[in-house]
Design a protein around this motif. Structure first.
Motif, mmCIF file in Angstrom:
data_model
loop_
_atom_site.group_PDB
_atom_site.id
_atom_site.type_symbol
_atom_site.label_atom_id
_atom_site.label_comp_id
_atom_site.label_asym_id
_atom_site.label_seq_id
_atom_site.Cartn_x
_atom_site.Cartn_y
_atom_site.Cartn_z
ATOM 1 N N HIS A 17 21.423 59.916 52.673
ATOM 2 C CA HIS A 17 21.164 59.202 53.918
ATOM 3 C C HIS A 17 21.806 59.946 55.093
ATOM 4 O O HIS A 17 22.798 60.657 54.923
ATOM 5 C CB HIS A 17 21.723 57.780 53.851
ATOM 6 N N PRO A 18 21.305 59.755 56.289
ATOM 7 C CA PRO A 18 21.926 60.392 57.464
ATOM 8 C C PRO A 18 23.266 59.743 57.791
ATOM 9 O O PRO A 18 23.536 58.597 57.408
ATOM 10 C CB PRO A 18 20.906 60.147 58.578
ATOM 11 N N TYR A 19 24.098 60.491 58.501
ATOM 12 C CA TYR A 19 25.391 59.976 58.961
ATOM 13 C C TYR A 19 25.183 58.828 59.932
ATOM 14 O O TYR A 19 24.426 58.933 60.891
ATOM 15 C CB TYR A 19 26.165 61.108 59.636
ATOM 16 N N ARG A 20 25.874 57.706 59.666
ATOM 17 C CA ARG A 20 25.768 56.533 60.542
ATOM 18 C C ARG A 20 27.173 56.112 60.951
ATOM 19 O O ARG A 20 27.859 55.394 60.225
ATOM 20 C CB ARG A 20 25.062 55.375 59.814
ATOM 21 N N PRO A 21 27.642 56.543 62.117
ATOM 22 C CA PRO A 21 29.001 56.212 62.549
ATOM 23 C C PRO A 21 29.127 54.750 62.950
ATOM 24 O O PRO A 21 28.158 54.113 63.358
ATOM 25 C CB PRO A 21 29.230 57.138 63.746
ATOM 26 N N ALA A 22 30.330 54.224 62.799
ATOM 27 C CA ALA A 22 30.644 52.862 63.217
ATOM 28 C C ALA A 22 31.967 52.901 63.971
ATOM 29 O O ALA A 22 32.858 53.695 63.643
ATOM 30 C CB ALA A 22 30.745 51.932 62.007
ATOM 31 N N PRO A 23 32.138 52.089 64.996
ATOM 32 C CA PRO A 23 33.393 52.102 65.763
ATOM 33 C C PRO A 23 34.569 51.648 64.909
ATOM 34 O O PRO A 23 34.430 50.780 64.044
ATOM 35 C CB PRO A 23 33.117 51.120 66.911
ATOM 36 N N TYR A 24 35.701 52.244 65.167
ATOM 37 C CA TYR A 24 36.931 51.893 64.451
ATOM 38 C C TYR A 24 38.045 51.806 65.480
ATOM 39 O O TYR A 24 38.475 52.825 66.037
ATOM 40 C CB TYR A 24 37.255 52.951 63.392
ATOM 41 N N ARG A 25 38.488 50.601 65.769
ATOM 42 C CA ARG A 25 39.486 50.382 66.809
ATOM 43 C C ARG A 25 40.589 49.445 66.303
ATOM 44 O O ARG A 25 40.750 48.323 66.797
ATOM 45 C CB ARG A 25 38.834 49.768 68.063
ATOM 46 N N PRO A 26 41.352 49.841 65.307
ATOM 47 C CA PRO A 26 42.431 48.960 64.839
ATOM 48 C C PRO A 26 43.505 48.807 65.905
ATOM 49 O O PRO A 26 43.735 49.708 66.714
ATOM 50 C CB PRO A 26 42.973 49.701 63.619
ATOM 51 N N ASP A 27 44.148 47.660 65.901
ATOM 52 C CA ASP A 27 45.253 47.445 66.830
ATOM 53 C C ASP A 27 46.396 48.397 66.501
ATOM 54 O O ASP A 27 46.755 48.586 65.333
ATOM 55 C CB ASP A 27 45.762 46.000 66.744
ATOM 56 N N ARG A 28 46.948 49.002 67.527
ATOM 57 C CA ARG A 28 48.096 49.892 67.324
ATOM 58 C C ARG A 28 49.365 49.055 67.225
ATOM 59 O O ARG A 28 49.641 48.213 68.086
ATOM 60 C CB ARG A 28 48.204 50.894 68.469
ATOM 61 N N ILE A 29 50.148 49.300 66.182
ATOM 62 C CA ILE A 29 51.394 48.567 65.981
ATOM 63 C C ILE A 29 52.490 49.205 66.828
ATOM 64 O O ILE A 29 52.618 50.440 66.874
ATOM 65 C CB ILE A 29 51.790 48.579 64.492
ATOM 66 N N ALA A 30 53.271 48.371 67.482
ATOM 67 C CA ALA A 30 54.383 48.880 68.285
ATOM 68 C C ALA A 30 55.336 49.685 67.404
ATOM 69 O O ALA A 30 55.518 49.388 66.217
ATOM 70 C CB ALA A 30 55.124 47.725 68.936
ATOM 71 N N ALA A 31 55.943 50.726 68.000
ATOM 72 C CA ALA A 31 56.787 51.635 67.230
ATOM 73 C C ALA A 31 57.907 50.898 66.500
ATOM 74 O O ALA A 31 58.168 51.168 65.320
ATOM 75 C CB ALA A 31 57.369 52.701 68.151
ATOM 76 N N GLU A 32 58.563 49.959 67.162
ATOM 77 C CA GLU A 32 59.677 49.255 66.513
ATOM 78 C C GLU A 32 59.191 48.395 65.357
ATOM 79 O O GLU A 32 59.871 48.264 64.327
ATOM 80 C CB GLU A 32 60.447 48.415 67.531
ATOM 81 N N THR A 33 58.001 47.821 65.500
ATOM 82 C CA THR A 33 57.422 47.031 64.415
ATOM 83 C C THR A 33 57.039 47.937 63.247
ATOM 84 O O THR A 33 57.275 47.609 62.078
ATOM 85 C CB THR A 33 56.180 46.264 64.897
ATOM 86 N N ALA A 34 56.457 49.087 63.558
ATOM 87 C CA ALA A 34 56.076 50.034 62.516
ATOM 88 C C ALA A 34 57.302 50.520 61.746
ATOM 89 O O ALA A 34 57.275 50.652 60.509
ATOM 90 C CB ALA A 34 55.328 51.213 63.126
ATOM 91 N N LEU A 35 58.391 50.788 62.476
ATOM 92 C CA LEU A 35 59.613 51.231 61.818
ATOM 93 C C LEU A 35 60.145 50.160 60.867
ATOM 94 O O LEU A 35 60.591 50.466 59.756
ATOM 95 C CB LEU A 35 60.675 51.572 62.868
ATOM 96 N N ALA A 36 60.099 48.913 61.295
ATOM 97 C CA ALA A 36 60.580 47.813 60.451
ATOM 98 C C ALA A 36 59.698 47.659 59.215
ATOM 99 O O ALA A 36 60.196 47.478 58.094
ATOM 100 C CB ALA A 36 60.612 46.513 61.255
ATOM 101 N N HIS A 37 58.367 47.708 59.416
ATOM 102 C CA HIS A 37 57.444 47.602 58.282
ATOM 103 C C HIS A 37 57.692 48.729 57.284
ATOM 104 O O HIS A 37 57.734 48.508 56.069
ATOM 105 C CB HIS A 37 55.992 47.671 58.772
#
Length: 236
Positions: A17-37
């Motif tokens: 099949h041909p390439y069919r792109p789809a948008p991908y816009r996940p929420d960016r996690i704040a740096a301090e939250t990412a560090l804790a996770h």
């Protein structure tokens, strides 16, 4: 599928099949939250151990299904998803698998493995007896699909099968551990008997058997030390 999980679209082959792109816009996690996770995840995963002594207590089946669903989100070569997970709960089937595995393992521990491999295993305290196969309330047997097999017999090559299935198994172990369950990877060699016992199709080859459950009250594990971060990480 858990009540909070939406029903996904049904997958069908897209070969050619041909390439069919789809948008991908996940929420960016704040740096301090990412560090804790990341710190919490690192601590939780450092608690993971391979367990060979299981309680017979049942585990919530939906937890197992959700863990497999997590594993099935793994990346794969050409998005071919070349894996099958067989959840084995039936005691008689688990007994047959254990019996066949111990038959093969006896040959291995009696010399087929070679002394160098046996010496590497010795500190782990393993042997040919695989009681975890029947003590654990469930087995997840992972198969790799060496090629795609259509209902009409059509075959198409799969790519990077070992790598894809290996990543999925790693994600499965992570999901099981974070859900409060213990597991181990068992790879008896040869493993052809698994396809026969579980009546799998010709395109599937056994990759691993994973007993899953809660650790027994008297569970013990080898007193091991993991490599430190500086021993496994090279920064350029």
């Amino acid at each position: 599928m858990s009540d909070t999980t939406p029903s996904p679209q049904r997958w069908s082959p897209t070969h050619g099949h041909p390439y069919r792109p789809a948008p991908y816009r996940p929420d960016r996690i704040a740096a301090e939250t990412a560090l804790a996770h990341a710190a919490r995840l690192r601590l939780r995963m450092d608690e993971r151990r391979t367990v060979r002594s299981f309680s017979p207590d049942p585990v919530p089946e939906q937890v197992l299904r959700d863990a497999v669903a997590c594993a099935a989100t793994a990346p794969s070569g050409a998005h071919q998803q070349p894996w099958t997970f067989v959840l084995v709960k039936d005691p008689e089937v688990r007994r047959r698998i254990r019996e066949a595995a111990e038959h093969e393992e006896k040959f291995s521990y009696d010399g087929r493995l070679g002394e160098e491999w046996l010496a590497a295993l010795r500190p782990l305290g393993t042997d040919a007896v695989k009681a975890h196969m029947t003590d654990a309330p469930a087995l997840i047997v992972v198969f790799q699909q060496r090629y795609w097999l259509g209902e009409d017999g059509t075959k198409r090559k799969h790519y990077y099968v070992d790598e894809s299935v290996g990543i999925a198994v790693g994600m499965l172990l992570t999901a099981l551990h974070l859900s409060g369950l213990a597991a181990l990877i068992h790879t008896p060699s040869p493993m052809r008997f698994l396809g026969e016992v579980l009546d799998r199709p010709e395109n599937e080859k056994a990759f691993a058997v994973i007993p899953v459950g809660y650790p027994a009250d008297d569970c013990e594990v080898p007193d091991l030390v993991r490599k430190s971060l500086d021993q496994v990480l090279v920064e350029v």
